[in-house]
Design a protein around this motif. Structure first.
Motif, PDB file in Angstrom:
ATOM      1  N   ILE A 237      45.519  55.287  16.227  1.00  0.00           N
ATOM      2  CA  ILE A 237      46.705  54.805  16.921  1.00  0.00           C
ATOM      3  C   ILE A 237      46.354  54.550  18.382  1.00  0.00           C
ATOM      4  O   ILE A 237      45.483  55.218  18.954  1.00  0.00           O
ATOM      5  CB  ILE A 237      47.890  55.790  16.814  1.00  0.00           C
ATOM      6  N   GLY A 238      47.001  53.574  18.962  1.00  0.00           N
ATOM      7  CA  GLY A 238      46.684  53.217  20.341  1.00  0.00           C
ATOM      8  C   GLY A 238      47.910  52.776  21.106  1.00  0.00           C
ATOM      9  O   GLY A 238      48.944  52.427  20.534  1.00  0.00           O
ATOM     10  N   ALA A 239      47.776  52.757  22.416  1.00  0.00           N
ATOM     11  CA  ALA A 239      48.859  52.304  23.286  1.00  0.00           C
ATOM     12  C   ALA A 239      48.253  51.689  24.534  1.00  0.00           C
ATOM     13  O   ALA A 239      47.179  52.104  24.997  1.00  0.00           O
ATOM     14  CB  ALA A 239      49.782  53.460  23.661  1.00  0.00           C
ATOM     15  N   GLN A 240      48.928  50.696  25.054  1.00  0.00           N
ATOM     16  CA  GLN A 240      48.475  50.044  26.282  1.00  0.00           C
ATOM     17  C   GLN A 240      49.678  49.708  27.157  1.00  0.00           C
ATOM     18  O   GLN A 240      50.720  49.277  26.654  1.00  0.00           O
ATOM     19  CB  GLN A 240      47.702  48.756  25.983  1.00  0.00           C
ATOM     20  N   TYR A 241      49.510  49.907  28.458  1.00  0.00           N
ATOM     21  CA  TYR A 241      50.525  49.510  29.437  1.00  0.00           C
ATOM     22  C   TYR A 241      49.905  48.471  30.366  1.00  0.00           C
ATOM     23  O   TYR A 241      48.807  48.668  30.905  1.00  0.00           O
ATOM     24  CB  TYR A 241      51.005  50.709  30.245  1.00  0.00           C
ATOM     25  N   ARG A 242      50.612  47.346  30.540  1.00  0.00           N
ATOM     26  CA  ARG A 242      50.135  46.281  31.420  1.00  0.00           C
ATOM     27  C   ARG A 242      51.230  45.936  32.420  1.00  0.00           C
ATOM     28  O   ARG A 242      52.398  45.826  32.054  1.00  0.00           O
ATOM     29  CB  ARG A 242      49.778  45.014  30.623  1.00  0.00           C
ATOM     30  N   GLN A 243      50.840  45.753  33.659  1.00  0.00           N
ATOM     31  CA  GLN A 243      51.776  45.301  34.686  1.00  0.00           C
ATOM     32  C   GLN A 243      51.045  44.380  35.645  1.00  0.00           C
ATOM     33  O   GLN A 243      50.134  44.800  36.355  1.00  0.00           O
ATOM     34  CB  GLN A 243      52.401  46.475  35.440  1.00  0.00           C
ATOM     35  N   PHE A 244      51.441  43.124  35.633  1.00  0.00           N
ATOM     36  CA  PHE A 244      50.839  42.112  36.491  1.00  0.00           C
ATOM     37  C   PHE A 244      51.913  41.603  37.452  1.00  0.00           C
ATOM     38  O   PHE A 244      52.959  41.108  37.020  1.00  0.00           O
ATOM     39  CB  PHE A 244      50.306  40.927  35.669  1.00  0.00           C
ATOM     40  N   SER A 245      51.659  41.719  38.729  1.00  0.00           N
ATOM     41  CA  SER A 245      52.611  41.246  39.735  1.00  0.00           C
ATOM     42  C   SER A 245      52.849  39.742  39.580  1.00  0.00           C
ATOM     43  O   SER A 245      51.912  38.986  39.293  1.00  0.00           O
ATOM     44  CB  SER A 245      52.075  41.541  41.135  1.00  0.00           C
ATOM     45  N   PRO A 246      54.087  39.277  39.783  1.00  0.00           N
ATOM     46  CA  PRO A 246      54.347  37.828  39.724  1.00  0.00           C
ATOM     47  C   PRO A 246      53.519  37.041  40.738  1.00  0.00           C
ATOM     48  O   PRO A 246      53.227  35.861  40.521  1.00  0.00           O
ATOM     49  CB  PRO A 246      55.846  37.721  40.029  1.00  0.00           C
ATOM     50  N   ARG A 247      53.140  37.669  41.840  1.00  0.00           N
ATOM     51  CA  ARG A 247      52.391  36.984  42.885  1.00  0.00           C
ATOM     52  C   ARG A 247      50.882  37.152  42.755  1.00  0.00           C
ATOM     53  O   ARG A 247      50.127  36.599  43.564  1.00  0.00           O
ATOM     54  CB  ARG A 247      52.831  37.503  44.268  1.00  0.00           C
ATOM     55  N   PHE A 248      50.427  37.893  41.760  1.00  0.00           N
ATOM     56  CA  PHE A 248      48.995  38.126  41.592  1.00  0.00           C
ATOM     57  C   PHE A 248      48.304  36.821  41.203  1.00  0.00           C
ATOM     58  O   PHE A 248      48.772  36.080  40.335  1.00  0.00           O
ATOM     59  CB  PHE A 248      48.765  39.183  40.514  1.00  0.00           C
ATOM     60  N   VAL A 249      47.162  36.545  41.834  1.00  0.00           N
ATOM     61  CA  VAL A 249      46.387  35.334  41.582  1.00  0.00           C
ATOM     62  C   VAL A 249      45.021  35.709  41.040  1.00  0.00           C
ATOM     63  O   VAL A 249      44.266  36.445  41.682  1.00  0.00           O
ATOM     64  CB  VAL A 249      46.222  34.496  42.866  1.00  0.00           C
ATOM     65  N   SER A 250      44.714  35.247  39.839  1.00  0.00           N
ATOM     66  CA  SER A 250      43.392  35.418  39.242  1.00  0.00           C
ATOM     67  C   SER A 250      42.976  34.080  38.658  1.00  0.00           C
ATOM     68  O   SER A 250      43.556  33.620  37.667  1.00  0.00           O
ATOM     69  CB  SER A 250      43.426  36.495  38.154  1.00  0.00           C
ATOM     70  N   LEU A 251      41.988  33.442  39.266  1.00  0.00           N
ATOM     71  CA  LEU A 251      41.594  32.100  38.842  1.00  0.00           C
ATOM     72  C   LEU A 251      40.933  32.091  37.478  1.00  0.00           C
ATOM     73  O   LEU A 251      41.057  31.112  36.730  1.00  0.00           O
ATOM     74  CB  LEU A 251      40.634  31.485  39.873  1.00  0.00           C
ATOM     75  N   TYR A 252      40.212  33.178  37.124  1.00  0.00           N
ATOM     76  CA  TYR A 252      39.413  33.170  35.897  1.00  0.00           C
ATOM     77  C   TYR A 252      39.820  34.263  34.912  1.00  0.00           C
ATOM     78  O   TYR A 252      39.137  34.481  33.915  1.00  0.00           O
ATOM     79  CB  TYR A 252      37.929  33.341  36.249  1.00  0.00           C
TER      80      TYR A 252
END
Length: 491
Positions: A237-252
């Motif tokens: 069993i597994g779990a993951q939490y993700r939170q990416f800011s609306p203003r975060f910039v990642s080109l790749y």
């Protein structure tokens, strides 16, 4: 030492004229990885895959339940770019060195990208990634935007744990400034972008956790953390939490995500894999997510959604595999009703049943796909597709692969995706909508020990359409036929 050179021309592109010498796309590389040495170097075109996807694209195989149950290190690796994909790769030099648990990697890249500029200025409104250069507009946008990228990573890892730090800076020779829309107001704008990230993993006998946190040049944050636990030998069993800011910039960046970018997302993912018998695997996941700011399909803040999957995979005898899968995805979107902009849930159900039989000289897969899409406003759409895919090795030098499918869908809301035989270094899952049939034949002939010729012929016919596509791509027929040739020469 490995080396390669790739030439590729898309349908409709010029040959040996107007800067196309000889073809539109030329790619090459030299990869040095001496046996017994602690260093590796690649020169030319290469791909980066690293960390857990916040900075560089991460290759994920299988469904989310399978991806989360595997322990993966946090090392950024590079490999030669052998694909005919004309975007998403780097061009320059990358090198790595390993010693006593330490790995250091550095790279530098300079590429000319396709940039569509605002009329009368050098401000780039859109960075194109299709790789198509057929029309005057596409040709005028060809390789007009220079991008210089450099970065490095340092990792210290043991068998049971590891930590790493990596980052990069990218600089464009023109200002990139997309026209402001409600859904793209936090997209990258300017000439310089950068990221720095710290990542970790801890692996024990029954459990492991891994994650990373990244910052862009303006201090905006993206982070993800996952935990996987082996309950005995049959259950994970597994779990993951993700939170990416609306203003975060990642080109790749390309992580496990619901959005098209590593930004503007908050998710909680739960997974399970169960092996009740040696030849039977049951797996599933549930992903609950929201988008804090508007997206392309939702003009409101805090659009919510949920995605789930259940799958069973059984091995029956030698070489025979059966699979059944059910997926559901419900997401809030907006639509226009007269002068109003309203919000609704769009729910999509998908079912796949497949049977794969492998023999000494080939394999045969029979598959049935069905989809049903229901919108909260009361409309619905359904589709079904039956297909067969197979391969046969006639002799040591000749191999043939084929695909045949027939589909019936109400519209594009219920279109279905299947895998077709492709030329070397290419892959795609094509989508089919409306009523029609599709056929593909791929033949590979090893002419000499070092020379292989591949021919791919494909055809699609619509029962309920008299024309295909629109504008410059318009075909005034219900048939569309394609022929592709590929020559592989190993020196």
């Amino acid at each position: 030492m490995l080396y390669g050179l790739t030439f590729e021309k898309d349908a409709g592109e010029p040959v040996a004229v107007r800067g196309f010498y000889p073809y539109d796309y030329i790619s090459g590389y030299v990869l040095l990885r001496p046996r017994g040495k602690k260093w590796r170097v690649v020169m030319g075109d290469y791909d980066l895959q690293g960390g857990y996807g916040l900075l560089y694209g991460r290759q994920v195989y299988g469904n989310k339940a399978q991806a989360l149950s595997k322990v993966s290190g946090n090392v950024t690796t590079f490999r030669a770019h052998t694909s005919t994909q004309e975007s998403g790769f780097f061009r320059g030099l990358a090198a790595s060195y390993c010693s006593k648990g330490w790995q250091m990697m550095a790279f530098v890249s300079y590429r000319k990208l396709d940039g569509r500029s605002q009329a009368g200025t050098d401000t780039v409104r859109t960075i194109l990634t299709t790789g198509l250069h057929r029309t005057l507009s596409e040709i005028n946008s060809r390789r007009t935007l220079g991008c210089l990228t450099s970065g490095a990573q340092v990792v210290y890892s043991k068998k049971q744990w590891g930590i790493g730090l990596d980052g990069y800076v990218a600089h464009f020779n023109s200002v990139v400034w997309p026209k402001v829309q409600i859904y793209n107001r936090h997209y990258f704008r300017g000439r310089t972008a950068g990221n720095v990230a710290a990542n970790y993993y801890v692996s024990q006998r029954r459990w492991n956790c891994q994650g990373d946190i990244a910052f862009d040049a303006n201090g905006h944050i993206a982070t993800q953390h996952s935990l996987s636990w082996n309950v005995g030998t049959k259950l994970n069993i597994g779990a993951q939490y993700r939170q990416f800011s609306p203003r975060f910039v990642s080109l790749y960046g390309k992580a496990i995500q619901q959005n098209t970018r590593v930004a503007n997302e908050q998710d909680l993912l739960a997974t399970v894999r169960y092996l009740p018998q040696k030849k039977l695997e049951l797996s599933g996941y549930l992903d609950v997510f929201r988008f804090p700011c508007p997206t392309f399909n939702s003009r409101f803040d805090n659009a919510k959604g949920v995605e789930g999957m259940l799958q069973s995979l059984a091995q029956i005898g030698a070489g025979w595999q059966l699979m059944a899968r059910y997926q559901i995805r419900s997401k809030q979107q907006t639509y226009n009703y007269k002068s109003l902009v309203l919000k609704e849930y769009v729910m999509r159900h998908k079912i796949r049943l497949s049977s794969l039989f492998k023999a000494t000289r080939g394999d045969v897969a029979v598959q049935l796909d069905a989809a049903y899409t229901a919108k909260q406003r009361g409309t619905s759409s359904k589709g079904i597709m039956a297909s067969c895919r197979g391969s046969y090795k006639a002799c040591k030098r000749v191999t043939a692969k084929a695909f045949m499918g027939i589909f019936f869908t109400d519209d594009t809301d219920s279109q279905l995706y299947v895998y077709e035989p492709q030329l070397l270094y290419t892959s795609s899952f094509n989508g089919y909508a409306y009523h029609g049939m599709r056929g593909v034949l791929l033949c590979s002939w090893q002419v000499l020990k070092s020379v292989t010729l591949l021919v791919r012929a494909s055809s699609i016919h619509y029962f309920n359409k008299s024309s295909i596509s629109s504008r410059l791509d318009l075909i005034s027929s219900s048939w569309k036929n394609d022929l592709a040739l590929q020559l592989r020469w190993i020196l």
